[in-house]
Design a protein around this motif. Structure first.
Motif, PDB file in Angstrom:
ATOM      1  N   ILE A   1      -1.735 -18.181  -2.195  1.00 46.94           N
ATOM      2  CA  ILE A   1      -0.814 -17.563  -1.251  1.00 46.94           C
ATOM      3  C   ILE A   1      -1.427 -16.228  -0.831  1.00 46.94           C
ATOM      4  O   ILE A   1      -1.664 -15.350  -1.659  1.00 46.94           O
ATOM      5  CB  ILE A   1       0.582 -17.343  -1.877  1.00 46.94           C
ATOM      6  CG1 ILE A   1       1.110 -18.668  -2.463  1.00 46.94           C
ATOM      7  CG2 ILE A   1       1.542 -16.773  -0.851  1.00 46.94           C
ATOM      8  CD1 ILE A   1       1.236 -19.790  -1.454  1.00 46.94           C
ATOM      9  N   LEU A   2      -1.682 -16.086   0.467  1.00 48.35           N
ATOM     10  CA  LEU A   2      -2.359 -14.917   1.013  1.00 48.35           C
ATOM     11  C   LEU A   2      -1.419 -14.133   1.912  1.00 48.35           C
ATOM     12  O   LEU A   2      -0.295 -14.555   2.208  1.00 48.35           O
ATOM     13  CB  LEU A   2      -3.600 -15.359   1.800  1.00 48.35           C
ATOM     14  CG  LEU A   2      -4.617 -16.203   1.023  1.00 48.35           C
ATOM     15  CD1 LEU A   2      -5.620 -16.836   1.991  1.00 48.35           C
ATOM     16  CD2 LEU A   2      -5.334 -15.352  -0.008  1.00 48.35           C
ATOM     17  N   ILE A   3      -1.871 -12.980   2.375  1.00 46.30           N
ATOM     18  CA  ILE A   3      -1.093 -12.137   3.291  1.00 46.30           C
ATOM     19  C   ILE A   3      -1.883 -11.956   4.573  1.00 46.30           C
ATOM     20  O   ILE A   3      -3.075 -11.605   4.560  1.00 46.30           O
ATOM     21  CB  ILE A   3      -0.772 -10.776   2.651  1.00 46.30           C
ATOM     22  CG1 ILE A   3       0.147 -10.973   1.435  1.00 46.30           C
ATOM     23  CG2 ILE A   3      -0.131  -9.831   3.664  1.00 46.30           C
ATOM     24  CD1 ILE A   3       0.470  -9.696   0.688  1.00 46.30           C
TER      25      ILE A   3
ATOM     26  N   TYR B   1      -3.953  -6.548  -1.134  1.00 41.74           N
ATOM     27  CA  TYR B   1      -2.861  -5.861  -0.444  1.00 41.74           C
ATOM     28  C   TYR B   1      -2.240  -4.797  -1.337  1.00 41.74           C
ATOM     29  O   TYR B   1      -1.996  -3.652  -0.913  1.00 41.74           O
ATOM     30  CB  TYR B   1      -1.813  -6.889  -0.022  1.00 41.74           C
ATOM     31  CG  TYR B   1      -0.606  -6.312   0.685  1.00 41.74           C
ATOM     32  CD1 TYR B   1      -0.635  -6.020   2.045  1.00 41.74           C
ATOM     33  CD2 TYR B   1       0.581  -6.065  -0.020  1.00 41.74           C
ATOM     34  CE1 TYR B   1       0.473  -5.496   2.693  1.00 41.74           C
ATOM     35  CE2 TYR B   1       1.690  -5.547   0.614  1.00 41.74           C
ATOM     36  CZ  TYR B   1       1.638  -5.256   1.973  1.00 41.74           C
ATOM     37  OH  TYR B   1       2.737  -4.729   2.601  1.00 41.74           O
ATOM     38  N   MET B   2      -1.989  -5.132  -2.606  1.00 44.79           N
ATOM     39  CA  MET B   2      -1.398  -4.179  -3.547  1.00 44.79           C
ATOM     40  C   MET B   2      -2.316  -2.977  -3.757  1.00 44.79           C
ATOM     41  O   MET B   2      -1.859  -1.826  -3.767  1.00 44.79           O
ATOM     42  CB  MET B   2      -1.109  -4.856  -4.884  1.00 44.79           C
ATOM     43  CG  MET B   2       0.024  -5.854  -4.855  1.00 44.79           C
ATOM     44  SD  MET B   2       0.354  -6.598  -6.485  1.00 44.79           S
ATOM     45  CE  MET B   2       1.108  -5.196  -7.355  1.00 44.79           C
ATOM     46  N   GLN B   3      -3.602  -3.237  -3.924  1.00 50.35           N
ATOM     47  CA  GLN B   3      -4.543  -2.143  -4.151  1.00 50.35           C
ATOM     48  C   GLN B   3      -4.569  -1.179  -2.978  1.00 50.35           C
ATOM     49  O   GLN B   3      -4.554   0.039  -3.144  1.00 50.35           O
ATOM     50  CB  GLN B   3      -5.948  -2.707  -4.410  1.00 50.35           C
ATOM     51  CG  GLN B   3      -6.092  -3.359  -5.772  1.00 50.35           C
ATOM     52  CD  GLN B   3      -7.449  -4.014  -5.954  1.00 50.35           C
ATOM     53  OE1 GLN B   3      -7.938  -4.721  -5.074  1.00 50.35           O
ATOM     54  NE2 GLN B   3      -8.072  -3.783  -7.097  1.00 50.35           N
ATOM     55  N   LEU B   4      -4.602  -1.724  -1.769  1.00 49.33           N
ATOM     56  CA  LEU B   4      -4.639  -0.870  -0.574  1.00 49.33           C
ATOM     57  C   LEU B   4      -3.330  -0.101  -0.405  1.00 49.33           C
ATOM     58  O   LEU B   4      -3.335   1.107  -0.130  1.00 49.33           O
ATOM     59  CB  LEU B   4      -4.897  -1.730   0.665  1.00 49.33           C
ATOM     60  CG  LEU B   4      -6.300  -2.326   0.800  1.00 49.33           C
ATOM     61  CD1 LEU B   4      -6.331  -3.360   1.921  1.00 49.33           C
ATOM     62  CD2 LEU B   4      -7.317  -1.215   1.068  1.00 49.33           C
ATOM     63  N   ALA B   5      -2.206  -0.782  -0.579  1.00 48.75           N
ATOM     64  CA  ALA B   5      -0.903  -0.148  -0.345  1.00 48.75           C
ATOM     65  C   ALA B   5      -0.557   0.889  -1.402  1.00 48.75           C
ATOM     66  O   ALA B   5       0.119   1.881  -1.119  1.00 48.75           O
ATOM     67  CB  ALA B   5       0.190  -1.213  -0.282  1.00 48.75           C
ATOM     68  N   LEU B   6      -1.045   0.690  -2.632  1.00 45.41           N
ATOM     69  CA  LEU B   6      -0.660   1.589  -3.720  1.00 45.41           C
ATOM     70  C   LEU B   6      -1.660   2.710  -3.963  1.00 45.41           C
ATOM     71  O   LEU B   6      -1.259   3.853  -4.227  1.00 45.41           O
ATOM     72  CB  LEU B   6      -0.470   0.795  -5.014  1.00 45.41           C
ATOM     73  CG  LEU B   6       0.707  -0.183  -5.064  1.00 45.41           C
ATOM     74  CD1 LEU B   6       0.707  -0.946  -6.377  1.00 45.41           C
ATOM     75  CD2 LEU B   6       2.038   0.542  -4.868  1.00 45.41           C
ATOM     76  N   THR B   7      -2.947   2.420  -3.894  1.00 43.60           N
ATOM     77  CA  THR B   7      -3.938   3.399  -4.367  1.00 43.60           C
ATOM     78  C   THR B   7      -4.942   3.849  -3.314  1.00 43.60           C
ATOM     79  O   THR B   7      -5.833   4.629  -3.639  1.00 43.60           O
ATOM     80  CB  THR B   7      -4.710   2.838  -5.578  1.00 43.60           C
ATOM     81  OG1 THR B   7      -5.417   1.646  -5.185  1.00 43.60           O
ATOM     82  CG2 THR B   7      -3.753   2.503  -6.714  1.00 43.60           C
TER      83      THR B   7
END
Length: 374
Positions: free
Chosen positions: A191-193, A8-14
């Motif tokens: 813990i997933l999203i 999620y972080m990779q997609l949202a940030l980069t």
């Protein structure tokens, strides 16, 4: 189906399509957050002095290169290069600047901040990414060559060139995984999203894996986690941070270099620090991905563990203590004497307090020095 927090972080940030860091104006008062270099020139000046001191201790190597991971708007590097001119022999040793930066927009901001010459700038060879700097020359800083890289792996210096590495607010944006120790002692859940219900205020929500995921099986093998945590505890782990730290440690030791890691976090593993930052306020990280910065506190104990046997780590120490030990108060007094304008003087004092005060950035931000294993 659900994805890891790291994905999620990779997609949202980069992500090149709508990723947060593909936008240019995310730093500063007009952006979503302000970093220490943007608050005061004193921060970068003090960092430059640290490099000068350790350059002296290492016998004044003739050739050096400045390397910054996640350089933001380029303000910190610009301040360090400007301050280094007060030490002519050290400044003369700097043969170039290397920026590890993926964002096309931020590369352009850094290019202009260092006064690089578009007339000699070479851009990346990508038809979908025209105008993104790959290398240039800084006219504003004495003609120093400047190169940009997507990854630390791509940075290369000659065998007799000492790398001077800075990682300021770099590790906090690296992807994390979150796990929960099962209450029945059966292992760790992840813990997933997942996509939220239609009546939810956020776009996504957290879900707990029913079984042990591949990530949990791989990352939770370390016996330290079973020893340190009780049933029901949650922890955040960043294997990407460990990978970068291992690479950085090996590189510094192999090239007799030196590095500073400055970030917010603690010297122990925490469980619930993943958050969003938008317009200088904390926000729900699962709301409107791509519209805010996503971060988690850095686990400095995890970085030190990754570097064990590869490089020597000193610290972490609190940013306020570090700045004071390096003489920030003396620098403040010098700056105060350059003006009689009461407002300017007040601004200088306010910035100093913000950088060093225990109730501001002085305590939560930490400084970790990395030196060769030898």
């Amino acid at each position: 189906g659900p994805i890891s927090i790291a994905q999620y972080m990779q997609l949202a940030l980069t992500s090149p399509i709508g990723g947060y860091y593909t936008k240019g104006q995310v730093f500063g008062r007009e952006g979503d957050f302000v970093t220490s270099p943007e608050i005061s020139q004193m921060f970068g000046e003090i960092m430059a002095i640290w490099y000068v001191l350790h350059w002296e201790m290492m016998g004044r190597p003739r050739r050096t290169a400045m390397v910054e991971l996640g350089p933001g708007r380029g303000t910190l590097m610009d301040d360090m290069l400007r301050a280094s001119r007060r030490f002519p022999e050290f400044h003369a040793s700097i043969e170039g600047v290397h920026f590890v930066e993926r964002s096309p927009e931020l590369r352009k901001v850094q290019h202009d901040k260092l006064g690089c010459d578009w007339g000699v700038t070479k851009t990346v060879e990508d038809k979908n990414d025209k105008g993104t700097p790959a290398s240039s020359v800084s006219k504003g800083r004495g003609g120093l060559p400047v190169r940009w890289h997507d990854l630390l792996d791509e940075v290369s210096v000659d065998a007799d060139c000492v790398p001077l590495v800075m990682a300021h607010e770099f590790f906090d944006a690296l992807p994390i995984y979150k796990f929960e120790k099962a209450k029945d002692g059966s292992g760790w859940s992840e813990i997933l999203i997942d996509v939220a219900d239609s009546d939810s205020a956020a776009d996504s929500n957290y879900v707990k894996s029913r079984n042990v995921t591949a990530n949990a099986a791989m990352l939770m093998r370390d016996q330290r986690f079973d020893t340190l945590f009780d049933k029901g505890d949650r922890i955040e782990v960043s294997p990407e941070s460990a990978r970068v730290m291992i690479q950085l440690s090996d590189w510094i030791s192999a090239n007799n270099g030196m590095g500073l890691i400055i970030d917010y976090g603690q010297d122990w593993t925490q469980g619930d620090t993943f958050r969003g930052i938008r317009k200088h306020m904390f926000a729900n990280p699962l709301s409107s991905p791509g519209s805010m910065d996503l971060t988690a506190d850095v686990d400095f104990s995890y970085l030190r563990y990754a570097a064990k046997g590869r490089a020597k780590c000193y610290g972490p120490v609190e940013q306020g203590s570090f700045l004071h030990s390096m003489g920030v108060q003396a620098r403040l007094q010098q700056l105060l004497q350059t003006t009689k304008d009461a407002k300017v003087q007040k601004d200088l004092v306010d910035c100093y307090k913000r950088l060093t005060d225990q109730n501001s950035m002085g305590r939560i931000y930490k400084v970790l020095a990395v030196l060769p294993n030898s």
